[in-house]
Motif scaffolding. Structure first.
Motif, PDB file in Angstrom:
ATOM      1  N   UNK A 237      13.165  12.179  12.046  1.00  0.00           N
ATOM      2  CA  UNK A 237      12.725  13.015  10.921  1.00  0.00           C
ATOM      3  C   UNK A 237      11.353  12.538  10.452  1.00  0.00           C
ATOM      4  N   UNK A 238      10.536  13.442   9.929  1.00  0.00           N
ATOM      5  CA  UNK A 238       9.236  13.017   9.413  1.00  0.00           C
ATOM      6  C   UNK A 238       9.411  11.952   8.327  1.00  0.00           C
ATOM      7  N   UNK A 239       8.479  11.009   8.312  1.00  0.00           N
ATOM      8  CA  UNK A 239       8.498   9.958   7.287  1.00  0.00           C
ATOM      9  C   UNK A 239       8.049  10.571   5.962  1.00  0.00           C
ATOM     10  N   UNK A 240       8.669  10.140   4.896  1.00  0.00           N
ATOM     11  CA  UNK A 240       8.284  10.606   3.573  1.00  0.00           C
ATOM     12  C   UNK A 240       7.815   9.419   2.749  1.00  0.00           C
TER      13      UNK A 240
ATOM     14  N   UNK B 109      18.833  -2.098   3.562  1.00  0.00           N
ATOM     15  CA  UNK B 109      17.469  -1.621   3.767  1.00  0.00           C
ATOM     16  C   UNK B 109      16.979  -0.835   2.568  1.00  0.00           C
ATOM     17  N   UNK B 110      16.057   0.094   2.815  1.00  0.00           N
ATOM     18  CA  UNK B 110      15.466   0.894   1.743  1.00  0.00           C
ATOM     19  C   UNK B 110      16.350   2.092   1.425  1.00  0.00           C
ATOM     20  N   UNK B 111      16.569   2.326   0.151  1.00  0.00           N
ATOM     21  CA  UNK B 111      17.391   3.446  -0.294  1.00  0.00           C
ATOM     22  C   UNK B 111      16.872   4.756   0.317  1.00  0.00           C
ATOM     23  N   UNK B 112      17.777   5.490   0.949  1.00  0.00           N
ATOM     24  CA  UNK B 112      17.426   6.781   1.534  1.00  0.00           C
ATOM     25  C   UNK B 112      16.832   6.710   2.927  1.00  0.00           C
ATOM     26  N   UNK B 113      16.660   5.501   3.485  1.00  0.00           N
ATOM     27  CA  UNK B 113      16.070   5.375   4.809  1.00  0.00           C
ATOM     28  C   UNK B 113      17.131   5.432   5.893  1.00  0.00           C
ATOM     29  N   UNK B 114      16.755   5.884   7.061  1.00  0.00           N
ATOM     30  CA  UNK B 114      17.652   6.054   8.198  1.00  0.00           C
ATOM     31  C   UNK B 114      18.408   4.779   8.560  1.00  0.00           C
TER      32      UNK B 114
ATOM     33  N   UNK C 219       0.817  -1.220   0.000  1.00  0.00           N
ATOM     34  CA  UNK C 219       0.000   0.000   0.000  1.00  0.00           C
ATOM     35  C   UNK C 219       0.849   1.268   0.000  1.00  0.00           C
ATOM     36  N   UNK C 220       1.848   1.324   0.886  1.00  0.00           N
ATOM     37  CA  UNK C 220       2.698   2.514   0.965  1.00  0.00           C
ATOM     38  C   UNK C 220       4.125   2.134   1.351  1.00  0.00           C
ATOM     39  N   UNK C 221       5.047   3.011   0.963  1.00  0.00           N
ATOM     40  CA  UNK C 221       6.468   2.891   1.295  1.00  0.00           C
ATOM     41  C   UNK C 221       6.851   4.177   2.022  1.00  0.00           C
ATOM     42  N   UNK C 222       7.490   4.025   3.203  1.00  0.00           N
ATOM     43  CA  UNK C 222       7.879   5.180   4.015  1.00  0.00           C
ATOM     44  C   UNK C 222       9.368   5.131   4.326  1.00  0.00           C
ATOM     45  N   UNK C 223      10.032   6.262   4.218  1.00  0.00           N
ATOM     46  CA  UNK C 223      11.436   6.374   4.616  1.00  0.00           C
ATOM     47  C   UNK C 223      11.624   7.686   5.381  1.00  0.00           C
TER      48      UNK C 223
ATOM     49  N   UNK D 160       6.788   2.725  10.434  1.00  0.00           N
ATOM     50  CA  UNK D 160       7.119   1.484   9.737  1.00  0.00           C
ATOM     51  C   UNK D 160       7.394   1.816   8.270  1.00  0.00           C
ATOM     52  N   UNK D 161       8.325   1.065   7.642  1.00  0.00           N
ATOM     53  CA  UNK D 161       8.696   1.341   6.257  1.00  0.00           C
ATOM     54  C   UNK D 161       7.632   0.938   5.251  1.00  0.00           C
TER      55      UNK D 161
END
Length: 177
Positions: free
Chosen positions: A29-32, A43-48, A19-23, A95-96
């Motif tokens: 920092x706010x999730x984008x 992990x996910x590119x650009x994620x903490x 449904x969604x991807x969050x980083x 959550x990512x």
């Protein structure tokens, strides 16, 4: 109570949708929201977490986190009963990945999302850090329905709308033989 008991009798769904991807670039920092991203062992590119800028204990490190939409919906209902705010800002759950179609995050086996394969490591309970970031007791509302920790088995691109397939341990083991 009876509804929860009857839910356990129904066969567990094994398919869903991303449904969604969050980083977030750094801890707190706010999730984008992303439409797609590359995922590898880090992990996910650009994620903490992939960047080494997350907030975690080294023993509990978790490269990718996932939660089911049904768990977020249960947390919102629980928050109303507890008179706590429900996650009001998209991605506030930290959550990512959010998936639909499964009633609960699976706790064993393999998850295949699009072209990416993940090993399911363990449940990912919320911590006090979550409450510090959001400013209220979201961890209490999430309770045990707070997602899982994943480790990448096969890298690739994740895209919103990708199909999700859960392979329980017995199925995942049989498919590798």
């Amino acid at each position: 109570m009876l509804g929860r008991w009857l839910e356990w009798l129904r066969p567990t769904p094994t398919q869903g949708t991303l449904e969604t991807i969050w980083v977030a670039a750094t801890a707190g920092a706010p999730m984008s929201n992303r439409h797609q991203t590359h995922v590898d062992d880090a992990g996910l590119e650009g994620d903490r977490y992939a960047l080494g800028r997350g907030h975690w204990h080294p023993v509990e490190s978790c490269p990718v986190t996932l939660i089911c939409r049904a768990e977020l919906d249960r947390a919102a209902r629980r928050a109303r009963r507890l008179r706590e705010p429900a996650a009001s800002t998209p991605g506030e759950h930290r959550r990512n990945l959010v998936i639909t179609g499964l009633r609960r995050s699976p706790h064993e086996g393999v998850l295949v999302i699009g072209q990416v394969r993940f090993a399911i490591l363990r449940p990912r309970p919320p911590c006090g850090w979550l409450n510090q970031v959001v400013g209220y007791n979201l961890a209490r509302a999430l309770g045990r329905d707070s997602g899982i920790c994943l480790r990448t088995l096969e890298s690739g691109i994740l895209q919103v709308g990708d199909p999700v397939r859960w392979e329980p341990t017995s199925t995942a083991t049989a498919s590798k033989q």
